[in-house]
Design a protein around this motif. Sequence first.
Motif, PDB file in Angstrom:
ATOM      1  N   LYS A  40       0.830  -1.192   0.000  1.00 34.07           N
ATOM      2  CA  LYS A  40       0.000   0.000   0.000  1.00 34.07           C
ATOM      3  C   LYS A  40       0.873   1.254   0.000  1.00 34.07           C
ATOM      4  N   ALA A  41       1.929   1.269   0.828  1.00 33.38           N
ATOM      5  CA  ALA A  41       2.842   2.411   0.871  1.00 33.38           C
ATOM      6  C   ALA A  41       3.543   2.583  -0.479  1.00 33.38           C
ATOM      7  N   PHE A  42       3.954   1.448  -1.057  1.00 35.59           N
ATOM      8  CA  PHE A  42       4.612   1.501  -2.365  1.00 35.59           C
ATOM      9  C   PHE A  42       3.658   2.037  -3.428  1.00 35.59           C
ATOM     10  N   ALA A  43       2.394   1.600  -3.374  1.00 35.80           N
ATOM     11  CA  ALA A  43       1.388   2.061  -4.339  1.00 35.80           C
ATOM     12  C   ALA A  43       1.157   3.565  -4.184  1.00 35.80           C
ATOM     13  N   GLU A  44       1.122   4.056  -2.939  1.00 31.53           N
ATOM     14  CA  GLU A  44       0.943   5.483  -2.704  1.00 31.53           C
ATOM     15  C   GLU A  44       2.136   6.279  -3.251  1.00 31.53           C
ATOM     16  N   LYS A  45       3.340   5.796  -2.970  1.00 32.81           N
ATOM     17  CA  LYS A  45       4.541   6.475  -3.494  1.00 32.81           C
ATOM     18  C   LYS A  45       4.531   6.460  -5.016  1.00 32.81           C
ATOM     19  N   LEU A  46       4.146   5.316  -5.562  1.00 34.63           N
ATOM     20  CA  LEU A  46       4.083   5.204  -7.018  1.00 34.63           C
ATOM     21  C   LEU A  46       3.035   6.166  -7.584  1.00 34.63           C
ATOM     22  N   SER A  47       1.913   6.314  -6.927  1.00 36.60           N
ATOM     23  CA  SER A  47       0.867   7.229  -7.360  1.00 36.60           C
ATOM     24  C   SER A  47       1.365   8.672  -7.322  1.00 36.60           C
ATOM     25  N   VAL A  48       2.087   9.043  -6.247  1.00 36.95           N
ATOM     26  CA  VAL A  48       2.645  10.394  -6.146  1.00 36.95           C
ATOM     27  C   VAL A  48       3.631  10.639  -7.282  1.00 36.95           C
ATOM     28  N   LYS A  49       4.502   9.672  -7.520  1.00 37.20           N
ATOM     29  CA  LYS A  49       5.486   9.806  -8.611  1.00 37.20           C
ATOM     30  C   LYS A  49       4.797   9.947  -9.960  1.00 37.20           C
ATOM     31  N   LEU A  50       3.764   9.163 -10.185  1.00 33.36           N
ATOM     32  CA  LEU A  50       3.033   9.265 -11.455  1.00 33.36           C
ATOM     33  C   LEU A  50       2.400  10.645 -11.616  1.00 33.36           C
ATOM     34  N   LYS A  51       1.840  11.201 -10.523  1.00 38.74           N
ATOM     35  CA  LYS A  51       1.264  12.544 -10.595  1.00 38.74           C
ATOM     36  C   LYS A  51       2.345  13.579 -10.895  1.00 38.74           C
ATOM     37  N   GLU A  52       3.511  13.444 -10.259  1.00 38.92           N
ATOM     38  CA  GLU A  52       4.623  14.367 -10.518  1.00 38.92           C
ATOM     39  C   GLU A  52       5.058  14.290 -11.979  1.00 38.92           C
ATOM     40  N   GLU A  53       5.135  13.052 -12.484  1.00 35.71           N
ATOM     41  CA  GLU A  53       5.533  12.881 -13.883  1.00 35.71           C
ATOM     42  C   GLU A  53       4.480  13.483 -14.823  1.00 35.71           C
ATOM     43  N   GLU A  54       3.205  13.333 -14.504  1.00 34.28           N
ATOM     44  CA  GLU A  54       2.145  13.926 -15.319  1.00 34.28           C
ATOM     45  C   GLU A  54       2.254  15.452 -15.321  1.00 34.28           C
ATOM     46  N   GLN A  55       2.548  16.011 -14.128  1.00 38.84           N
ATOM     47  CA  GLN A  55       2.728  17.459 -14.037  1.00 38.84           C
ATOM     48  C   GLN A  55       3.938  17.907 -14.857  1.00 38.84           C
ATOM     49  N   MET A  56       5.022  17.140 -14.792  1.00 43.53           N
ATOM     50  CA  MET A  56       6.216  17.477 -15.581  1.00 43.53           C
ATOM     51  C   MET A  56       5.907  17.410 -17.068  1.00 43.53           C
ATOM     52  N   ILE A  57       5.153  16.404 -17.472  1.00 44.47           N
ATOM     53  CA  ILE A  57       4.790  16.268 -18.883  1.00 44.47           C
ATOM     54  C   ILE A  57       3.912  17.450 -19.302  1.00 44.47           C
ATOM     55  N   GLU A  58       2.938  17.833 -18.441  1.00 46.53           N
ATOM     56  CA  GLU A  58       2.089  18.984 -18.745  1.00 46.53           C
ATOM     57  C   GLU A  58       2.920  20.257 -18.857  1.00 46.53           C
ATOM     58  N   MET A  59       3.881  20.438 -17.925  1.00 43.74           N
ATOM     59  CA  MET A  59       4.750  21.617 -17.974  1.00 43.74           C
ATOM     60  C   MET A  59       5.590  21.604 -19.253  1.00 43.74           C
ATOM     61  N   PHE A  60       6.121  20.435 -19.614  1.00 46.48           N
ATOM     62  CA  PHE A  60       6.917  20.313 -20.834  1.00 46.48           C
ATOM     63  C   PHE A  60       6.079  20.661 -22.057  1.00 46.48           C
ATOM     64  N   LEU A  61       4.860  20.118 -22.113  1.00 48.42           N
ATOM     65  CA  LEU A  61       3.991  20.380 -23.256  1.00 48.42           C
ATOM     66  C   LEU A  61       3.601  21.865 -23.321  1.00 48.42           C
ATOM     67  N   GLU A  62       3.340  22.481 -22.156  1.00 46.47           N
ATOM     68  CA  GLU A  62       3.014  23.915 -22.137  1.00 46.47           C
ATOM     69  C   GLU A  62       4.206  24.736 -22.605  1.00 46.47           C
ATOM     70  N   ILE A  67       6.859  27.871 -26.883  1.00 46.88           N
ATOM     71  CA  ILE A  67       7.935  28.033 -27.866  1.00 46.88           C
ATOM     72  C   ILE A  67       7.346  28.076 -29.276  1.00 46.88           C
ATOM     73  N   CYS A  68       6.408  27.191 -29.558  1.00 52.03           N
ATOM     74  CA  CYS A  68       5.776  27.173 -30.890  1.00 52.03           C
ATOM     75  C   CYS A  68       5.015  28.473 -31.143  1.00 52.03           C
ATOM     76  N   ARG A  69       4.294  28.979 -30.120  1.00 55.90           N
ATOM     77  CA  ARG A  69       3.575  30.244 -30.291  1.00 55.90           C
ATOM     78  C   ARG A  69       4.555  31.386 -30.549  1.00 55.90           C
TER      79      ARG A  69
END
Length: 182
Positions: A40-62, A67-69
Amino acid sequence: MVEEELALFNKSINEFWNKFKSTDTVTWWGSEITYKAPIKAFAEKLSVKLKEEEQMIEMFLEHQNQICRNKKDNLIKLIAEVKGKKQELEVLTANIQDLNEEYSRKKETISTANKANFMFTNIDPKHPESPFMCSLHLNKAKDCEVSDRAPPLECQAECQENVRKTNSFSAFLKVFTAMVYN
């Protein structure tokens, strides 16, 4: 008999699985192993990491979109500048063409004037209505030359020399009228 043994084996596996799913610990050869809490602790840590990665991907895409604009805006500005320069070039080309046409007209006017005769009256006091004419033009050395006089003058060479020396139209007229009086 094999079928009965297989059915019994399947039943015991299912019971083990159901018991495994419902408990936090497993007894393995006399030791209890707790497995659900770390998972359960590992799943929670993994969930936090996945959210961080999603945020990083969103920031990268923005950032990539920004840059394109910016590139698009810069290209639009450059295209506008090029269009402006093209219009300036068209205006300058039209101005040059107008100046060339005006130059040709003036050149033609000068050429026509060079070919035209100068007519004078009131030169001879005895006959004031009598026309006198001559043609003036510039030679290749840019010296003024007199030609085609009417009536012809006896001192034509002297008149020509005076025009070359003075390079003055008024001096030419003085010599011309003096010659007519004589």
